[in-house]
Design a protein around this motif. Sequence first.
Motif, short mmCIF file in Angstrom:
data_model
loop_
_atom_site.label_atom_id
_atom_site.label_comp_id
_atom_site.label_asym_id
_atom_site.label_seq_id
_atom_site.Cartn_x
_atom_site.Cartn_y
_atom_site.Cartn_z
N CYS A 240 0.85 -1.19 0.00
CA CYS A 240 0.00 0.00 0.00
C CYS A 240 0.89 1.25 0.00
O CYS A 240 1.79 1.37 0.83
N LEU B 110 -6.56 5.32 3.30
CA LEU B 110 -7.32 4.95 2.12
C LEU B 110 -8.55 5.84 2.10
O LEU B 110 -9.31 5.89 3.07
N HIS C 80 -10.60 1.34 -0.22
CA HIS C 80 -9.25 1.22 -0.81
C HIS C 80 -8.92 2.30 -1.82
O HIS C 80 -8.03 2.12 -2.65
N TRP D 168 -6.19 -0.86 -6.63
CA TRP D 168 -6.62 -0.66 -5.25
C TRP D 168 -8.08 -0.25 -5.14
O TRP D 168 -8.87 -0.90 -4.45
#
Length: 268
Positions: A63, A68, A77, A218
Amino acid sequence: MIIPKTKEEIELMRESALVVSRTLGMLAKEVKPGITTNKLNKMAEEYIRAQDALPGFLGLYDCPSTLLTSVNEAVVHGLPTDVPLREGDIVAIDCGSIKNGFYGDHAYTFAVGEISPELEKLLQITKESLYIGIREFKAGNRVGDVGYAIQNYCEAEGYGVVRELVGHGLGRKMHEDPEMPNYGRRGRGKKFIEGMTVAIEPMINLGTHRVKQLNDGWTIVTLDGKASAHFEHDVALVNGKPELLSTFDYIYEALGIKSDEEKEFRAD
């Protein structure tokens, strides 16, 4: 395998969760039209490190960010960007920390300025479903009891309950057993045991429950482009009852909101 925690470990986890709670409270004052989620991300990383903790998401599964940040039709995400938030947006901010060797992980969906009544209701119902689910996290119950309670409440309002993404056990790892879906059947799934610690996190869509992933690898968005809301708490099973480790109180203090919604889930 479910990993129950000792009373001492639960207190350490509470410290980790409260790092996130305070961070979200700090960000609550900053979420307004014109700010970028990249700016919020930078502020969050600095604030977490100032609390003798580490960002829990940064580097986890590669990440690239501390937060997020999922705007409007983004479910979860979402990666921070330089696109300014606009009046009427909603943004779900998911944040993690590591302190004392344990993770904290919870989320809140913020209104950006004034939002429509339709979005106000989505946020209200999603947050209410979180506590409805938490009430089912008790001795004698199973994973399916939590999922059923959330699903039943939200679908009765006409909302879509995301299937592909779920809550989870929490501890020395961000994701432990068991998975905690927001849908299910009563009496099914793993049985809750004393000392369990989990992250319960309804992800509820204004329209269809179906989602897709963007090319960034993501961001998850709703398939129909309608808005989604996400709220998450860290919870421990103590003396057979759910006890919150995280809190939205810092957010409410920043926003001038009075609420006793967490009272029943607090330690005596």
